[in-house]
Scaffold this motif. Structure first.
Motif, PDB file in Angstrom:
ATOM      1  N   GLU A 131      -6.892 -22.417 -13.831  1.00 46.30           N
ATOM      2  CA  GLU A 131      -5.357 -22.704 -13.326  1.00 46.30           C
ATOM      3  C   GLU A 131      -4.925 -20.949 -12.736  1.00 46.30           C
ATOM      4  O   GLU A 131      -4.257 -20.924 -11.845  1.00 46.30           O
ATOM      5  CB  GLU A 131      -4.457 -22.776 -14.612  1.00 46.30           C
ATOM      6  N   ALA A 132      -5.434 -19.982 -13.361  1.00 51.08           N
ATOM      7  CA  ALA A 132      -5.585 -18.661 -12.769  1.00 51.08           C
ATOM      8  C   ALA A 132      -5.929 -18.610 -11.218  1.00 51.08           C
ATOM      9  O   ALA A 132      -5.351 -18.053 -10.262  1.00 51.08           O
ATOM     10  CB  ALA A 132      -5.879 -17.677 -13.391  1.00 51.08           C
ATOM     11  N   GLN A 133      -7.197 -19.252 -10.958  1.00 50.82           N
ATOM     12  CA  GLN A 133      -7.770 -19.313  -9.696  1.00 50.82           C
ATOM     13  C   GLN A 133      -6.887 -20.129  -9.112  1.00 50.82           C
ATOM     14  O   GLN A 133      -6.815 -19.607  -7.475  1.00 50.82           O
ATOM     15  CB  GLN A 133      -9.121 -19.751  -9.836  1.00 50.82           C
ATOM     16  N   ARG A 134      -6.451 -21.025  -9.329  1.00 49.51           N
ATOM     17  CA  ARG A 134      -5.356 -21.998  -8.403  1.00 49.51           C
ATOM     18  C   ARG A 134      -4.045 -21.103  -7.946  1.00 49.51           C
ATOM     19  O   ARG A 134      -4.076 -21.307  -6.915  1.00 49.51           O
ATOM     20  CB  ARG A 134      -5.080 -23.288  -9.349  1.00 49.51           C
ATOM     21  N   ARG A 135      -3.401 -20.487  -9.087  1.00 51.68           N
ATOM     22  CA  ARG A 135      -2.566 -20.009  -8.492  1.00 51.68           C
ATOM     23  C   ARG A 135      -2.812 -18.708  -7.658  1.00 51.68           C
ATOM     24  O   ARG A 135      -2.003 -18.491  -6.756  1.00 51.68           O
ATOM     25  CB  ARG A 135      -1.752 -19.021  -9.898  1.00 51.68           C
ATOM     26  N   ILE A 150      -5.242 -18.866  -5.138  1.00 51.33           N
ATOM     27  CA  ILE A 150      -5.532 -19.595  -4.100  1.00 51.33           C
ATOM     28  C   ILE A 150      -3.918 -20.084  -3.432  1.00 51.33           C
ATOM     29  O   ILE A 150      -3.716 -19.697  -2.278  1.00 51.33           O
ATOM     30  CB  ILE A 150      -6.225 -20.743  -4.289  1.00 51.33           C
ATOM     31  N   MET A 151      -3.105 -20.449  -4.150  1.00 56.27           N
ATOM     32  CA  MET A 151      -1.812 -20.566  -3.908  1.00 56.27           C
ATOM     33  C   MET A 151      -1.224 -19.499  -3.129  1.00 56.27           C
ATOM     34  O   MET A 151      -0.326 -19.483  -2.265  1.00 56.27           O
ATOM     35  CB  MET A 151      -0.944 -21.330  -4.705  1.00 56.27           C
ATOM     36  N   SER A 152      -1.065 -18.505  -3.971  1.00 56.32           N
ATOM     37  CA  SER A 152      -0.580 -17.218  -3.363  1.00 56.32           C
ATOM     38  C   SER A 152      -0.979 -16.966  -2.194  1.00 56.32           C
ATOM     39  O   SER A 152      -0.385 -16.374  -1.100  1.00 56.32           O
ATOM     40  CB  SER A 152      -0.813 -15.972  -4.526  1.00 56.32           C
ATOM     41  N   GLU A 153      -2.452 -16.933  -2.102  1.00 52.45           N
ATOM     42  CA  GLU A 153      -2.939 -16.387  -0.492  1.00 52.45           C
ATOM     43  C   GLU A 153      -2.631 -17.349   0.640  1.00 52.45           C
ATOM     44  O   GLU A 153      -2.255 -17.075   1.623  1.00 52.45           O
ATOM     45  CB  GLU A 153      -4.610 -16.238  -0.823  1.00 52.45           C
ATOM     46  N   SER A 154      -2.782 -18.768   0.120  1.00 54.26           N
ATOM     47  CA  SER A 154      -2.265 -19.666   0.960  1.00 54.26           C
ATOM     48  C   SER A 154      -0.845 -19.490   1.462  1.00 54.26           C
ATOM     49  O   SER A 154      -0.403 -19.456   2.994  1.00 54.26           O
ATOM     50  CB  SER A 154      -2.349 -20.988   0.681  1.00 54.26           C
ATOM     51  N   SER A 155       0.062 -18.870   0.344  1.00 54.24           N
ATOM     52  CA  SER A 155       1.291 -18.828   0.865  1.00 54.24           C
ATOM     53  C   SER A 155       1.526 -17.541   1.846  1.00 54.24           C
ATOM     54  O   SER A 155       2.295 -17.319   2.664  1.00 54.24           O
ATOM     55  CB  SER A 155       2.227 -18.572  -0.321  1.00 54.24           C
ATOM     56  N   GLN A 156       0.673 -16.361   1.595  1.00 52.54           N
ATOM     57  CA  GLN A 156       0.594 -15.418   2.539  1.00 52.54           C
ATOM     58  C   GLN A 156       0.476 -15.598   4.028  1.00 52.54           C
ATOM     59  O   GLN A 156       0.737 -15.114   4.582  1.00 52.54           O
ATOM     60  CB  GLN A 156      -0.120 -14.244   1.829  1.00 52.54           C
ATOM     61  N   ILE A 157      -0.804 -16.544   3.935  1.00 53.98           N
ATOM     62  CA  ILE A 157      -1.096 -16.795   5.333  1.00 53.98           C
ATOM     63  C   ILE A 157       0.038 -17.795   5.970  1.00 53.98           C
ATOM     64  O   ILE A 157       0.146 -17.613   7.124  1.00 53.98           O
ATOM     65  CB  ILE A 157      -2.382 -17.937   5.155  1.00 53.98           C
ATOM     66  N   ASP A 158       0.695 -18.538   5.252  1.00 57.44           N
ATOM     67  CA  ASP A 158       1.870 -19.412   5.872  1.00 57.44           C
ATOM     68  C   ASP A 158       2.785 -18.225   6.398  1.00 57.44           C
ATOM     69  O   ASP A 158       3.383 -18.630   7.435  1.00 57.44           O
ATOM     70  CB  ASP A 158       2.350 -20.231   4.777  1.00 57.44           C
ATOM     71  N   GLN A 171      -5.594 -25.216   5.881  1.00 55.99           N
ATOM     72  CA  GLN A 171      -5.759 -26.585   5.662  1.00 55.99           C
ATOM     73  C   GLN A 171      -6.935 -26.673   4.648  1.00 55.99           C
ATOM     74  O   GLN A 171      -6.806 -27.827   3.771  1.00 55.99           O
ATOM     75  CB  GLN A 171      -6.110 -27.304   6.908  1.00 55.99           C
ATOM     76  N   SER A 172      -7.964 -25.947   4.924  1.00 59.41           N
ATOM     77  CA  SER A 172      -9.181 -26.290   3.957  1.00 59.41           C
ATOM     78  C   SER A 172      -8.690 -26.014   2.577  1.00 59.41           C
ATOM     79  O   SER A 172      -9.250 -26.669   1.442  1.00 59.41           O
ATOM     80  CB  SER A 172     -10.317 -25.577   4.499  1.00 59.41           C
ATOM     81  N   ILE A 173      -7.905 -24.970   2.182  1.00 62.13           N
ATOM     82  CA  ILE A 173      -7.569 -24.597   0.919  1.00 62.13           C
ATOM     83  C   ILE A 173      -6.748 -25.720   0.398  1.00 62.13           C
ATOM     84  O   ILE A 173      -7.088 -26.239  -0.722  1.00 62.13           O
ATOM     85  CB  ILE A 173      -6.796 -23.184   0.974  1.00 62.13           C
ATOM     86  N   HIS A 174      -5.660 -26.236   1.058  1.00 62.73           N
ATOM     87  CA  HIS A 174      -5.084 -27.542   0.674  1.00 62.73           C
ATOM     88  C   HIS A 174      -5.775 -28.765   0.395  1.00 62.73           C
ATOM     89  O   HIS A 174      -5.714 -29.349  -0.591  1.00 62.73           O
ATOM     90  CB  HIS A 174      -4.018 -27.590   1.594  1.00 62.73           C
ATOM     91  N   VAL A 175      -6.793 -28.919   1.226  1.00 65.93           N
ATOM     92  CA  VAL A 175      -7.836 -29.886   1.072  1.00 65.93           C
ATOM     93  C   VAL A 175      -8.580 -30.030  -0.307  1.00 65.93           C
ATOM     94  O   VAL A 175      -8.830 -30.853  -1.015  1.00 65.93           O
ATOM     95  CB  VAL A 175      -8.721 -30.311   2.003  1.00 65.93           C
ATOM     96  N   CYS A 176      -9.146 -28.668  -0.401  1.00 67.75           N
ATOM     97  CA  CYS A 176      -9.919 -28.390  -1.680  1.00 67.75           C
ATOM     98  C   CYS A 176      -8.779 -28.547  -3.232  1.00 67.75           C
ATOM     99  O   CYS A 176      -9.298 -29.212  -4.047  1.00 67.75           O
ATOM    100  CB  CYS A 176     -10.360 -26.798  -1.674  1.00 67.75           C
TER     101      CYS A 176
END
Length: 153
Positions: free
Chosen positions: A76-80, A82-90, A134-139
Motif C-alpha cells: 500500500e505504501a508503494q502504491r501510494r 507510485i500514484m504520487s509519482e504518476s500524479s506528478q507526471i500528469d 500508462q504503464s504505471i496505470h496498467v501495472c
C-alpha cells in the motif's frame, strides 16, 4: 492452494494460471481461449506479467497472517508512492501542454537554430512520459480477481 500444492488463479481479464508449487511449467489460458504451457524461466511474449503475479501470489500464500499484513502495508505504501509519482507526471504533462518549453539557442558553443529538431525532442520527451504514465496505470490495474482455495479445478 490445493492439497496437491496446485494453485489456480483467475485474473480480471479472464486469464487463468494453473501450476504446482515447485514445478517449472505453468498452464495459462488467455482471454481469447488460447491455452499455453510456458516455463517460469523462459516465458512467452504476453505471459510475463501473469507469471510474475502468480509467483508473487504463491509467495504471499506461504506467509503467516502477520507477515501478510506487513506485506500488505508495504504494498500500500508503494502504491501510494507510485500514484504520487504518476500524479506528478500528469501535472508535468499539463504544464508542458500549457507553457512553451524553453529551448537552448547554444550548446557547447554550437548555435542551435533548428526549431523543428527542438520541437521533435520535446514531443519525444512528452511521448516517453505518457508511455511511463500508462504503464504505471496498467501495472496498478492488472491484479488477480479471484483465487480458488481448494476442492480442485
Amino acid at each position: 492452494i490445493f492439497p496437491d500444492k496446485s494453485i489456480h488463479i483467475l485474473f480480471r481479464d479472464r486469464t487463468t494460471v494453473d501450476f504446482r508449487m515447485g514445478d517449472e511449467i505453468v498452464n495459462i489460458i488467455l482471454p481469447n481461449a488460447v491455452q499455453r504451457k510456458v516455463s517460469f524461466r523462459n516465458p512467452q511474449e504476453g505471459t510475463q506479467i501473469y507469471l510474475k503475479l502468480a509467483l508473487d501470489f504463491a509467495n504471499w500464500i506461504r506467509l503467516s497472517p502477520k507477515a501478510r499484513m506487513e506485506k500488505q502495508r508495504e504494498q500500500e505504501a508503494q502504491r501510494r508512492k507510485i500514484m504520487s509519482e504518476s500524479s506528478q507526471i500528469d501535472r508535468l504533462l499539463v504544464l508542458m501542454d500549457k507553457a512553451p518549453i524553453p529551448m537552448p539557442t547554444h550548446c557547447d558553443g554550437i548555435s542551435i537554430n533548428n526549431k523543428d529538431r527542438s520541437e521533435n525532442i520535446a514531443l519525444d520527451t512528452m511521448a516517453e512520459i505518457e508511455k511511463l504514465r500508462q504503464s504505471i496505470h496498467v501495472c496498478l490495474n492488472l491484479s488477480p480477481l479471484q483465487v480458488s482455495k481448494g476442492g480442485g479445478k
